[in-house]
Design a protein around this motif. Structure first.
Motif, PDB file in Angstrom:
ATOM      1  N   GLY A  10      10.668  19.648  -6.587  1.00 46.63           N
ATOM      2  CA  GLY A  10      11.567  20.453  -7.395  1.00 46.63           C
ATOM      3  C   GLY A  10      11.751  19.882  -8.772  1.00 46.63           C
ATOM      4  N   LEU A  11      12.775  20.378  -9.441  1.00 47.22           N
ATOM      5  CA  LEU A  11      13.100  19.962 -10.806  1.00 47.22           C
ATOM      6  C   LEU A  11      14.312  19.054 -10.763  1.00 47.22           C
ATOM      7  N   LYS A  19      13.825  13.355  -2.461  1.00 47.06           N
ATOM      8  CA  LYS A  19      13.190  12.817  -1.260  1.00 47.06           C
ATOM      9  C   LYS A  19      12.161  13.819  -0.769  1.00 47.06           C
ATOM     10  N   LEU A  20      10.924  13.400  -0.765  1.00 51.29           N
ATOM     11  CA  LEU A  20       9.845  14.220  -0.243  1.00 51.29           C
ATOM     12  C   LEU A  20       9.634  13.917   1.234  1.00 51.29           C
ATOM     13  N   SER A  21       9.248  14.921   1.970  1.00 49.88           N
ATOM     14  CA  SER A  21       8.874  14.709   3.367  1.00 49.88           C
ATOM     15  C   SER A  21       7.521  15.356   3.631  1.00 49.88           C
ATOM     16  N   ALA A  91       4.529  15.361 -11.543  1.00 47.15           N
ATOM     17  CA  ALA A  91       3.203  15.487 -10.938  1.00 47.15           C
ATOM     18  C   ALA A  91       3.288  16.404  -9.726  1.00 47.15           C
ATOM     19  N   VAL A  92       2.126  16.759  -9.232  1.00 45.97           N
ATOM     20  CA  VAL A  92       2.040  17.347  -7.894  1.00 45.97           C
ATOM     21  C   VAL A  92       1.839  16.190  -6.926  1.00 45.97           C
ATOM     22  N   ARG A 118       5.270  20.180  -6.033  1.00 50.04           N
ATOM     23  CA  ARG A 118       5.431  19.834  -7.445  1.00 50.04           C
ATOM     24  C   ARG A 118       6.768  19.179  -7.694  1.00 50.04           C
ATOM     25  N   VAL A 119       6.721  18.094  -8.445  1.00 49.46           N
ATOM     26  CA  VAL A 119       7.929  17.400  -8.895  1.00 49.46           C
ATOM     27  C   VAL A 119       7.930  17.403 -10.412  1.00 49.46           C
ATOM     28  N   THR A 120       9.003  17.889 -10.988  1.00 48.42           N
ATOM     29  CA  THR A 120       9.142  17.919 -12.439  1.00 48.42           C
ATOM     30  C   THR A 120      10.404  17.163 -12.816  1.00 48.42           C
ATOM     31  N   VAL A 121      10.249  16.172 -13.674  1.00 46.24           N
ATOM     32  CA  VAL A 121      11.377  15.364 -14.131  1.00 46.24           C
ATOM     33  C   VAL A 121      11.597  15.678 -15.604  1.00 46.24           C
ATOM     34  N   SER A 122      12.746  16.221 -15.914  1.00 46.84           N
ATOM     35  CA  SER A 122      13.063  16.582 -17.296  1.00 46.84           C
ATOM     36  C   SER A 122      13.781  15.436 -17.992  1.00 46.84           C
TER      37      SER A 122
END
Length: 123
Positions: A10-11, A19-21, A91-92, A118-122
């Motif tokens: 997520g964003l 936390k990814l699983s 990144a993905v 997808r992970v987006t860091v603003s």
């Protein structure tokens, strides 16, 4: 059929956490090395973290102290806790499983892959 499915992308703002699983099915992963890779925009996929079947871990230098990998064999699930996120962590993220007793950081050692989240860091 072996399947790996990632959840949790997520964003998020810089400094935040995610936390990814990764849920695996179709075989037992209890004896596998389980890993996380990522592909930033416009670059090749890179190693992030891995955990061996005995619990030993390995991390990309830039995520040491911020990311933590763990596994729950009873649930065939592994996790990537990401803290103090930075824009360069965008990144993905892919989970992967490797048959073998080591803690692997090279893609070619991994036999099974998820589709990515997808992970987006603003900033």
């Amino acid at each position: 059929q072996v399947q790996l499915v990632e959840h949790g992308g997520g964003l998020v703002q810089a400094g935040g956490s995610l936390k990814l699983s990764c849920g695996g099915s179709g075989r037992s992963f209890n004896s596998d090395c389980l890993g996380w890779f990522r592909q930033p925009p416009g670059t090749e996929r890179e190693f992030v973290a891995a955990i061996g079947w005995t619990g030993g871990t390995n991390y990309k230098d830039s995520v040491k102290g911020r990311f933590s990998i763990s596994r729950d064999n009873a649930k065939s699930t592994w996790y990537l806790q990401m803290n103090e996120l930075k824009p360069e962590d965008t990144a993905v993220y892919y989970c992967a499983a490797a048959r073998g007793v080591g803690v692997y950081y090279t893609e070619r050692r991994y036999d099974f892959w998820g589709q990515g989240t997808r992970v987006t860091v603003s900033s």
